[in-house]
Design an enzyme around this catalytic site. Structure first.
Site, PDB file in Angstrom:
ATOM      1  CG  HIS A 129      -2.074   0.913   1.113  1.00  0.00           C
ATOM      2  ND1 HIS A 129      -2.015   2.256   1.383  1.00  0.00           N
ATOM      3  CD2 HIS A 129      -3.324   0.667   0.694  1.00  0.00           C
ATOM      4  CE1 HIS A 129      -3.199   2.798   1.163  1.00  0.00           C
ATOM      5  NE2 HIS A 129      -4.018   1.854   0.739  1.00  0.00           N
ATOM      6  CG  ASP A 150      -8.281  -4.033  -3.268  1.00  0.00           C
ATOM      7  OD1 ASP A 150      -7.493  -3.088  -3.387  1.00  0.00           O
ATOM      8  OD2 ASP A 150      -9.522  -3.909  -3.307  1.00  0.00           O
TER       9      ASP A 150
HETATM   10  C1  SDX Z   1      -6.071   0.290  -3.059  1.00  0.00           C
HETATM   11  O1  SDX Z   1      -4.376   4.788  -1.931  1.00  0.00           O
HETATM   12  C2  SDX Z   1      -5.335   4.119  -1.392  1.00  0.00           C
HETATM   13  O2  SDX Z   1      -5.794   4.392  -0.292  1.00  0.00           O
HETATM   14  C3  SDX Z   1      -5.852   2.954  -2.234  1.00  0.00           C
HETATM   15  C4  SDX Z   1      -6.883   2.080  -1.533  1.00  0.00           C
HETATM   16  C5  SDX Z   1      -8.181   2.818  -1.298  1.00  0.00           C
HETATM   17  O3  SDX Z   1      -8.940   2.399  -0.414  1.00  0.00           O
HETATM   18  O4  SDX Z   1      -8.466   3.742  -2.087  1.00  0.00           O
HETATM   19  O5  SDX Z   1      -6.376   1.610  -0.289  1.00  0.00           O
HETATM   20  C6  SDX Z   1      -7.249   0.875  -2.389  1.00  0.00           C
HETATM   21  O6  SDX Z   1      -5.782   0.680  -4.170  1.00  0.00           O
HETATM   22  C7  SDX Z   1      -5.217  -0.711  -2.318  1.00  0.00           C
HETATM   23  C8  SDX Z   1      -4.001  -1.185  -3.163  1.00  0.00           C
HETATM   24  C9  SDX Z   1      -4.505  -2.232  -4.164  1.00  0.00           C
HETATM   25  N1  SDX Z   1      -3.412  -2.577  -5.111  1.00  0.00           N
HETATM   26  C10 SDX Z   1      -2.822  -3.784  -5.047  1.00  0.00           C
HETATM   27  O7  SDX Z   1      -3.017  -4.602  -4.160  1.00  0.00           O
HETATM   28  C11 SDX Z   1      -1.858  -4.036  -6.199  1.00  0.00           C
HETATM   29  C12 SDX Z   1      -0.588  -4.707  -5.647  1.00  0.00           C
HETATM   30  N2  SDX Z   1       0.094  -3.698  -4.815  1.00  0.00           N
HETATM   31  C13 SDX Z   1       1.011  -2.865  -5.456  1.00  0.00           C
HETATM   32  O8  SDX Z   1       1.015  -2.720  -6.823  1.00  0.00           O
HETATM   33  C14 SDX Z   1       1.596  -1.767  -4.613  1.00  0.00           C
HETATM   34  O9  SDX Z   1       1.760  -2.218  -3.341  1.00  0.00           O
HETATM   35  C15 SDX Z   1       0.855  -0.456  -4.593  1.00  0.00           C
HETATM   36  C16 SDX Z   1       0.570   0.039  -5.964  1.00  0.00           C
HETATM   37  C17 SDX Z   1      -0.415  -0.579  -3.816  1.00  0.00           C
HETATM   38  C18 SDX Z   1       1.779   0.511  -3.925  1.00  0.00           C
HETATM   39  O10 SDX Z   1       2.910   0.560  -4.768  1.00  0.00           O
HETATM   40  P1  SDX Z   1       4.194   1.368  -4.307  1.00  0.00           P
HETATM   41  O11 SDX Z   1       3.799   2.763  -4.011  1.00  0.00           O
HETATM   42  O12 SDX Z   1       5.310   1.124  -5.256  1.00  0.00           O
HETATM   43  O13 SDX Z   1       4.488   0.645  -2.952  1.00  0.00           O
HETATM   44  P2  SDX Z   1       5.753   0.876  -2.109  1.00  0.00           P
HETATM   45  O14 SDX Z   1       6.448   2.168  -2.436  1.00  0.00           O
HETATM   46  O15 SDX Z   1       5.363   0.660  -0.694  1.00  0.00           O
HETATM   47  O16 SDX Z   1       6.727  -0.323  -2.583  1.00  0.00           O
HETATM   48  C19 SDX Z   1       7.865  -0.566  -1.821  1.00  0.00           C
HETATM   49  C20 SDX Z   1       8.579  -1.706  -2.520  1.00  0.00           C
HETATM   50  C21 SDX Z   1       8.798  -1.471  -3.993  1.00  0.00           C
HETATM   51  O17 SDX Z   1       9.988  -2.160  -4.327  1.00  0.00           O
HETATM   52  P3  SDX Z   1      11.375  -1.259  -4.392  1.00  0.00           P
HETATM   53  O18 SDX Z   1      11.126  -0.193  -5.440  1.00  0.00           O
HETATM   54  O19 SDX Z   1      11.601  -0.721  -3.010  1.00  0.00           O
HETATM   55  O20 SDX Z   1      12.423  -2.287  -4.831  1.00  0.00           O
HETATM   56  O21 SDX Z   1       7.765  -2.905  -2.431  1.00  0.00           O
HETATM   57  C22 SDX Z   1       7.498  -3.371  -3.751  1.00  0.00           C
HETATM   58  C23 SDX Z   1       7.703  -2.210  -4.686  1.00  0.00           C
HETATM   59  O22 SDX Z   1       8.072  -2.699  -5.949  1.00  0.00           O
HETATM   60  N3  SDX Z   1       6.105  -3.811  -3.737  1.00  0.00           N
HETATM   61  C24 SDX Z   1       5.725  -5.044  -4.015  1.00  0.00           C
HETATM   62  C25 SDX Z   1       4.330  -5.043  -3.861  1.00  0.00           C
HETATM   63  N4  SDX Z   1       3.922  -3.816  -3.507  1.00  0.00           N
HETATM   64  C26 SDX Z   1       5.039  -3.053  -3.430  1.00  0.00           C
HETATM   65  N5  SDX Z   1       6.403  -6.146  -4.365  1.00  0.00           N
HETATM   66  C27 SDX Z   1       5.685  -7.269  -4.575  1.00  0.00           C
HETATM   67  N6  SDX Z   1       4.324  -7.347  -4.444  1.00  0.00           N
HETATM   68  C28 SDX Z   1       3.630  -6.244  -4.096  1.00  0.00           C
HETATM   69  N7  SDX Z   1       2.314  -6.298  -3.968  1.00  0.00           N
END
Ligand code: SDX
Length: 392
Positions: A270, A327
């Site tokens: 998140h 989700d």
């Molecule tokens: C919602 O904003 C909101 O409030 C949204 C929401 C709402 O109620 O409106 O809460 C609803 O959208 C929830 C999120 C749903 N999406 C997913 O579940 C999709 C899978 N999750 C990701 O794509 C991701 O976690 C995000 C998009 C939600 C956040 O992405 P970020 O901003 O890149 O997350 P981060 O900065 O915390 O990531 C840190 C690291 C990164 O790697 P590095 O660049 O440090 O090497 O963690 C990795 C990311 O690549 N990472 C993941 C991951 N999520 C983040 N790696 C593997 N699997 C994942 N799910």
């Protein structure tokens, strides 16, 4: 202690807006709506009561809630001409494509609530949007399965009415299952609002130009559809089905950690929560309750539980503070209730309409608000002279 958040005048921030609707502490996993913890609202309130709270700032008294319920109920019907609008879509159109189109089209039918300078019209538009979303979503589902649309039944609750319009048929009486009704109402509460997420920011940005509320909500629906946002519930269940059985979980965790693999664990991570998403906690508990009450089980739920357990023991997920989000479990329970995966994000949009209209109202009623204009850092070429094509 109870009170109102205030900041000293010297406080500077890169925040895009001020809002008193929702507070998130991502490190502590705290989510408050108008000061009330999401866990208490999910357990003790109703979606209509939360809608009233988000729109008006305080929990309603019994008379206020009854009046609000009646107001919303009286707006559940759609203009009959909109049913024709549905017939322009292919039957296999994704429900989110239909919801985008129909929500935007509402401004062509409800002109008497598009003057955003009139507080009365703003509230009528808000009530119409909250009331009509279940009808729009249910009709999108009915159209996709080739069944006739059912009109709203004002004797039912907001959520009961949605269940009947979705799963009922004219040939027989539809009896709302109270366990399913309560679980779905709780799921709507969990999705009602979430501070300045991507789709809410889209609604605010669209609204800041003075666009009518129906067009703003259509923009929010479009943004929510993305798999990184509201589309994650559909993607998460598809991923759990693809994993299929617990023995395959390590393979998918390895892929999620592989920087050369674009695969991410859907329903995990998140932008704000670096702790457990409090909504995921309530969602997992609701799955257990509904499965027990309906005496159903689903191997996918076992895969989800074991995936969560293994991921939360993995250094990669621990270091990056990746936890299940709202989700991760929602698809398991929506599937058990009978919704196809293509309807999951439509349900998210139905519930998030409460937050979108509350955030839009908060912004549009601020006399100081100006049109949004996000800044950029320019990374293109410095100035240069044009070269005619015969000289290139
Ligand atoms: C919602 O904003 C909101 O409030 C949204 C929401 C709402 O109620 O409106 O809460 C609803 O959208 C929830 C999120 C749903 N999406 C997913 O579940 C999709 C899978 N999750 C990701 O794509 C991701 O976690 C995000 C998009 C939600 C956040 O992405 P970020 O901003 O890149 O997350 P981060 O900065 O915390 O990531 C840190 C690291 C990164 O790697 P590095 O660049 O440090 O090497 O963690 C990795 C990311 O690549 N990472 C993941 C991951 N999520 C983040 N790696 C593997 N699997 C994942 N799910």
């Amino acid at each position: 202690q109870t009170g109102t958040f205030t900041y000293d005048p010297g406080f500077t921030s890169t925040a895009s807006c001020e809002s008193g609707l929702t507070y998130i502490d991502g490190d502590e996993g705290v989510l408050l709506h108008r000061g009330y913890p999401i866990g208490q609202l999910a357990e003790q309130s109703s979606f209509m009561e939360v809608a009233y709270l988000m729109l008006n700032g305080e929990l309603p008294g019994q008379d206020e809630l009854a009046k609000f319920n009646t107001t919303i109920t009286r707006h559940t019907m759609l203009h009959e001409q909109l049913a024709t609008f549905y017939r322009g879509f292919r039957r296999d159109a994704h429900p989110m494509a239909v919801m985008c189109g129909v929500a935007g089209a509402l401004s062509a039918f409800y002109h008497d609530s598009t003057d955003i300078t009139d507080p009365k019209q703003r509230m009528i538009a808000s009530h119409r949007l909250i009331a009509k979303m279940p009808t729009i979503a249910a009709m999108a589902y009915k159209y996709s399965v080739g069944q006739p649309f059912l009109y709203p039944d004002n004797r039912l609750s907001y959520t009961g009415n949605f269940l009947r319009m979705t799963f009922g048929v004219p040939a027989e009486e539809y009896v709302v299952n109270p366990v399913v009704e309560k679980a779905l109402d709780r799921i709507f509460i969990l999705h009602a609002d979430h501070e300045q997420n991507a789709s809410t920011s889209t609604v605010r940005l669209a609204g800041s130009s003075g666009a009518n509320p129906f067009a703003c909500i259509a923009a929010g629906i479009a943004c929510l559809w993305g798999p990184a946002h509201g589309g994650a519930n559909e993607a998460a269940l598809n991923m759990l089905h693809e994993i299929g059985r617990p023995e395959r979980i390590p393979e998918f965790i390895a892929r999620a950690k592989d920087k050369n693999d674009p695969f991410r664990l859907m329903g995990f991570g998140h932008r704000v929560y670096k702790n457990y998403d409090p909504r995921a906690t309530v969602m997992q508990k609701t799955v257990r309750e509904v499965f027990k009450e309906l005496n159903v089980s689903d191997p996918v739920f076992d895969v989800a539980l074991q995936l969560e357990e293994m991921a939360l023991k993995d250094d990669y997920f621990v270091e990056k503070k990746l936890f299940p989000n709202v989700d991760f479990y929602s698809g398991v329970i929506l599937s058990a209730i009978g919704f196809p995966t293509t309807m999951f994000t439509a349900l998210f949009a139905l519930a998030r309409t409460v937050g979108w209209v509350a955030q839009w109202n908060e912004m549009i009623s601020d006399p100081e608000q100006k049109i949004g204009r996000p800044r950029q850092l320019y990374t293109g070429p410095t100035q240069r002279d044009y070269v005619p094509v015969d000289k290139r």
